[in-house]
Design an enzyme around this catalytic site. Structure first.
Site, PDB file in Angstrom:
ATOM      1  N   GLU A   7      -4.964 -12.683   1.711  1.00 24.13           N
ATOM      2  CA  GLU A   7      -3.980 -12.618   2.797  1.00 24.13           C
ATOM      3  C   GLU A   7      -4.586 -13.227   4.061  1.00 24.13           C
ATOM      4  OE1 GLU A   7      -2.389  -8.730   3.430  1.00 24.13           O
ATOM      5  OE2 GLU A   7      -1.577  -8.559   1.402  1.00 24.13           O
ATOM      6  N   HIS A  66      -3.581 -11.579   7.515  1.00 25.48           N
ATOM      7  CA  HIS A  66      -3.813 -10.163   7.807  1.00 25.48           C
ATOM      8  C   HIS A  66      -5.116  -9.978   8.587  1.00 25.48           C
ATOM      9  CE1 HIS A  66      -3.361  -5.765   6.848  1.00 25.48           C
ATOM     10  NE2 HIS A  66      -4.677  -5.818   7.088  1.00 25.48           N
ATOM     11  N   SER A  77      -2.445   2.557   4.076  1.00 22.50           N
ATOM     12  CA  SER A  77      -2.216   1.240   4.675  1.00 22.50           C
ATOM     13  C   SER A  77      -2.982   1.091   5.990  1.00 22.50           C
ATOM     14  CB  SER A  77      -0.723   1.029   4.931  1.00 22.50           C
ATOM     15  OG  SER A  77      -0.515  -0.165   5.666  1.00 22.50           O
ATOM     16  N   ASP A  86      -0.391  -8.788  11.380  1.00 19.23           N
ATOM     17  CA  ASP A  86      -0.059  -9.966  10.573  1.00 19.23           C
ATOM     18  C   ASP A  86       0.461 -11.052  11.500  1.00 19.23           C
ATOM     19  OD1 ASP A  86      -0.720  -8.521   8.336  1.00 19.23           O
ATOM     20  OD2 ASP A  86       1.361  -8.050   7.799  1.00 19.23           O
ATOM     21  N   ALA A 133       0.834  -1.201   0.000  1.00 18.28           N
ATOM     22  CA  ALA A 133       0.000   0.000   0.000  1.00 18.28           C
ATOM     23  C   ALA A 133       0.872   1.255   0.000  1.00 18.28           C
ATOM     24  CB  ALA A 133      -0.896  -0.007   1.226  1.00 18.28           C
TER      25      ALA A 133
END
Length: 359
Positions: free
Chosen positions: A321, A324, A262, A271, A257
């Protein structure tokens, strides 16, 4: 002369009378004997005819009775058959039908097996009819979601997208940057969890929730590690510039990003990876690990969602993801998880696959 004639006449008369008497007796006998035999024969014939008629009449009554009984039996059998057809599975009804139609009586196991087969056929037929009505085949895959779902699909929503960078419901994507771009939360703290390195930060609510999530997964023997948390505007700039130098702007935009866009800059994103998994670190394969599966099924209990779901690139702008996490609070996380949608869809916001001005 005259006297002689009289005597002769008397003698003749006597003879006539005697002859007449004999003839009369013979005639009487003849007549009597002739009547006795025919009368007896006629009597016997009449008796026989009467007997035969009585026998025929009795036979006819018996035959009629038998025919009536047979008709009644056929009617009863038909009634029983109709009753049996309306009450499948009733053992007594089925037995009566079998007896009235001279069919061998089925055993209880045979009736149960036949009823089961009939039920399966009915179910299969119902399933085929339902499939035809719905217009879908049994193994037809669901179409991939390509349009943003409106908030009316989840009415009433438990929360709405916010532009306030201090809100846990702030929406950050390629169309919605933080305001200001260099925003920094004022409640950052160190989460008490396993981390890849020291000094990682999250906003206080997110840090506490992540500690609870790790405790729950640890209790099930699934150990995870925090590998990325808050990133400042400056740090995100460095990451993006490095990717752009390596892959070009288009390549950098695909994986990283831009600063100010972000979720990590909000302090609400984390994460996580499996603590000890030699075959998969951070990647889509994490979603197939025991830790990744548990996370997908339980993160919402602690206020987190899997932000970038598989197959939603045309909405979020990012590939799958599974590592995430985005903190939105337990109530919103539960609602989004149950709906199986992205934040953009749940909040009724436009899809954001590209930055403004990009084709």
């Amino acid at each position: 002369m005259i006297r002689r004639r009289r005597l002769v006449a008397v003698a003749l008369l006597a003879l006539v009378l005697v002859g007449a008497g004999w003839l009369g007796a013979s005639l009487v006998d003849a007549l009597r004997g002739g009547d006795d035999e025919p009368v007896a024969e006629e009597g016997a014939s009449l008796t026989e005819r009467a007997s035969d008629e009585a026998a025929e009449e009795e036979s006819g009554e018996v035959s009629s009775a038998q025919d009536g009984a047979a008709d009644a039996s056929d009617e009863d059998a038909a009634d029983d058959a109709r009753s049996g057809a309306g009450d499948e599975g009733d053992g007594e009804e089925t037995t009566e039908v079998a007896e009235s139609t001279d069919e061998p009586e089925r055993t209880e196991d045979e009736r149960t097996e036949e009823d089961a087969v009939g039920a399966e056929d009915d179910d299969a037929s119902s399933g085929e009819d339902a499939a035809e009505e719905d217009g879908t085949a049994e193994d037809e895959p669901e179409p991939r979601r390509t349009e943003t779902v409106g908030p009316e699909d989840f009415y009433p929503p438990v929360s709405e997208a916010s532009s306030d960078p201090d809100s846990i419901h702030v929406l950050v994507n390629r169309l919605n940057p933080l305001d200001p771009l260099d925003h920094q939360p004022d409640d950052l703290t160190t989460p008490q969890v396993r981390s890849s390195y020291d000094g990682m930060l999250l906003r206080e609510q997110a840090a506490d929730a992540l500690a609870d999530l790790f405790s729950a997964s640890d209790a099930e023997g699934l150990l995870m590690t925090l590998t990325s948390a808050y990133r400042s505007y400056g740090y995100q700039q460095q990451l993006y510039d490095g990717r752009a130098a390596e892959l070009g702007v288009a390549g950098a935009d695909e994986y990283t990003a831009r600063p100010g866009h972000s979720e990590h800059q909000t302090g609400l994103a984390a994460d996580v990876i499996a603590y000890d998994n030699p075959t998969c670190g951070m990647g889509a394969c994490f979603g197939d690990t025991a830790e990744g599966i548990w996370l997908a099924e339980n993160a919402h209990r602690f206020g987190f969602i899997i932000r970038y779901q598989e197959g939603t690139e045309d909405i979020t702008g990012y590939a799958y993801e599974p590592w995430h996490l985005r903190y939105v609070g337990e109530e919103t996380a539960e609602a989004v998880f149950e709906a199986g949608v992205t934040l953009e869809e749940y909040w009724g916001e436009p899809a954001a696959p590209r930055y403004p001005g990009e084709e």
